[in-house]
Enzyme design. Structure first.
Site, short mmCIF file in Angstrom:
data_model
loop_
_atom_site.label_atom_id
_atom_site.label_comp_id
_atom_site.label_asym_id
_atom_site.label_seq_id
_atom_site.Cartn_x
_atom_site.Cartn_y
_atom_site.Cartn_z
N SER A 179 29.66 41.68 30.58
CA SER A 179 31.29 41.50 30.20
C SER A 179 31.41 40.87 28.68
O SER A 179 32.78 40.96 28.23
CB SER A 179 31.83 40.41 31.14
OG SER A 179 32.26 41.14 32.41
N SER A 225 34.45 42.30 31.24
CA SER A 225 35.59 41.70 31.65
C SER A 225 36.27 40.84 30.61
O SER A 225 37.42 40.24 30.52
CB SER A 225 35.35 40.70 33.02
OG SER A 225 34.54 39.66 32.73
N LYS A 284 37.92 32.93 26.44
CA LYS A 284 37.93 33.64 27.81
C LYS A 284 38.67 32.70 28.94
O LYS A 284 38.31 31.37 28.87
CB LYS A 284 36.87 34.24 28.27
CG LYS A 284 37.02 35.29 29.56
CD LYS A 284 35.38 35.69 29.85
CE LYS A 284 35.75 36.52 31.11
NZ LYS A 284 34.18 37.41 31.16
N1 GLN Z 1 31.46 44.81 35.79
C1 GLN Z 1 30.49 43.92 36.27
C2 GLN Z 1 31.47 43.23 37.26
O1 GLN Z 1 32.39 43.55 37.31
C3 GLN Z 1 30.32 42.71 35.15
C4 GLN Z 1 31.29 41.67 35.01
C5 GLN Z 1 30.82 40.57 34.06
O2 GLN Z 1 29.80 40.50 33.12
N2 GLN Z 1 31.54 39.17 34.27
O3 GLN Z 1 30.71 42.25 37.99
#
Ligand code: GLN
Length: 481
Positions: A176, A152, A77
């Site tokens: 994510s 994400s 990532k």
């Molecule tokens: N959807 C969550 C957020 O937008 C999780 C994102 C993540 O785990 N990085 O914060």
């Protein structure tokens, strides 16, 4: 060449000389060229990958010691630093940033001869759950390219699912890793907070986030955890796991284990297909000798609100460093005074990150903190208490990873509240520091459904054993692409 093999099978094949690392990596690069124009899992590709693989083959031939990964192609990532590579967080703000050092997970995997095939797409600064908030454009779900792949770490999940690498590293602040794993039919695992060093991971909400593997099998995740976990002098939140081997006894089963079914994670709003799959998973867990019983975690209903309050606050401080002086993109100072320069630079955050910055400035501020930030912290500690109580009675907890099926790109982008609610089943593990894993379990009209298992802190080994057992009960369609 079979690009669909698991990491452990890849290693076996290279070790025994059935395939060469160079051929495999070269074909993987070709695969990326063929499919990634459409899927957009990658933001950049490592041009040296094939040369690196050739060197590993040479080492094998000459009998030199080779690291445990044997040139396995791994995607990363784009919020983890790889020395001399671009690390953009899928943000315009960091489009020119070349990392001057390796994240600890990268150092560890380099020592084991993994090959970083490319950096994967993500929601900007890991804020989102669809990859639509990437400043570089969305990734697409290989199971249905009209649908989001989750996020994400969407690019990571797509790359594993579409055979553009063998395994990937993502980060999980509120789901994510697990959310895109569920949407793309891969395993996605968030370990206990502190098990993996975050040194070199660009912080979003550092008090709750963890790096985690996305893989084709549970064993591959256990294998990667063996390589990347453990104490790191560069990250004081890391825990000494005494070099635990997470593959040992992974096949020992879950006979006699007690599993709690989290009521609030199967309530209103759950799609009927997801509910049916979860019931089926529970039946499978029982057929493996576990006993399952419903449990209520009352605080779960406040978890999303608490999560977004806490993470926006942490993001507000973590992203304050992007003032365009130390980090940022290139534009000259001339013609600006201090504040106008910085405010122009900060306009290069995308709309979602900007929204979080605004909320993150407001909710902990004097006069408002009591209503928002401090309340959110109370929810966090009450939820932790509840879940700790639950783990006195149960060995594991189960729920669907995501309450709904992968949805159409664009469908929820203008409705942040309904979008954020999709996180309802994943944020609890982050807020409480517990390990959680998503196992690919079902497929409804071509769309994947993952089941989430959770365990108590530092019971990652038990969690992986249970996930492995559940995985063995499933037979899923193969992706045709
Ligand atoms: N959807 C969550 C957020 O937008 C999780 C994102 C993540 O785990 N990085 O914060």
């Amino acid at each position: 060449m079979n690009l669909k093999i698991s990491a452990l099978d890849y290693i076996q094949e290279v070790k025994t000389g059935n395939i060469s690392a160079e051929d495999f990596v070269a074909e993987t690069i070709q695969r990326i060229k063929n499919v990634d124009g459409n899927l957009h899992a990658f933001l950049s590709i490592n041009d040296d990958a094939v040369d690196q693989a050739r060197n590993i083959d040479k080492k094998i031939k000459s009998g030199e010691k080779v690291g445990d990964c044997f040139g396995m192609p791994v995607s990363v990532k784009d919020n983890m630093c790889i020395k001399n590579s671009k690390t953009t967080c899928a943000s315009k703000m960091l489009e020119d940033f070349v990392a001057p050092y390796d994240a600890t997970v990268i150092t560890k995997l380099k020592q084991q001869d993994a090959i970083f095939i490319g950096k994967s797409n993500m929601d900007e600064f890991a804020m989102g759950l669809t990859t639509e908030f990437s400043a570089c454009g969305p990734s697409k779900n290989p199971w249905n390219v009209d649908c989001v792949p989750g996020g994400s770490s969407g690019g990571s999940a797509v790359s594993v699912s579409a055979f553009e690498c063998v395994a990937s590293l993502g980060s999980d602040t509120g789901g994510s890793v697990r959310n895109p794993a569920s949407f793309c039919s891969t395993v996605g695992y968030k370990p206990t907070y502190g098990l993996i060093s975050r040194f070199g991971l660009i912080s979003y909400a550092n008090s709750i986030e963890q790096i985690g593997p996305l893989t084709r099998t549970v064993k591959d995740s256990a294998f990667l955890l063996n390589l990347i976990s453990g104490i790191d002098p560069n990250d004081n939140t890391t825990i000494d796991n005494k070099n635990e081997n997470y593959l040992d006894n992974i096949e020992s089963g879950i006979e006699g284990k007690k599993i709690g079914i989290i009521k609030e994670m199967m309530d209103d709003g759950i799609a009927p297909e997801v509910l049916a799959a979860t019931k089926d998973a529970i039946a499978k867990l029982e057929s493996l000798g576990a006993t399952c019983e419903e449990i209520s975690l009352d605080m779960v209903k406040y978890s999303v609100a608490a999560y977004y309050t806490i993470t926006a606050t942490e993001a507000g401080s973590n992203l304050a460093r992007y003032d365009n002086l130390r980090y940022g993109y290139d534009f000259p100072l001339e013609g600006y005074e201090f504040n106008s320069y910085i405010s122009k630079a900060r306009r290069n955050f995308g709309p979602e990150v900007t929204r979080r910055m605004i909320i993150g400035g407001f909710v902990p501020s004097a006069g408002h903190a009591g209503k928002y930030f401090l309340k959110a912290l109370k929810v966090k500690s009450k939820l932790t208490k509840e879940i700790n109580e639950a783990f006195k009675k149960f060995d594991l907890l189960v729920a669907p990873t995501v309450p709904i099926l992968p949805f159409k790109i664009g469908e929820k982008i203008d409705d942040p509240v309904s979008l954020f609610l999709v996180d309802i089943n994943t944020v609890t593990a982050n807020l409480t520091g517990k390990p959680a894993i998503s196992v690919p379990f079902a497929n409804s009209n071509g769309l994947p459904i993952g089941i989430q298992l959770m365990a108590d802190s530092m019971h990652d080994k038990l969690l992986l054993q249970a996930a492995y057992a559940l995985e063995q009960t499933v037979s899923l369609p193969e992706l045709s692409l």
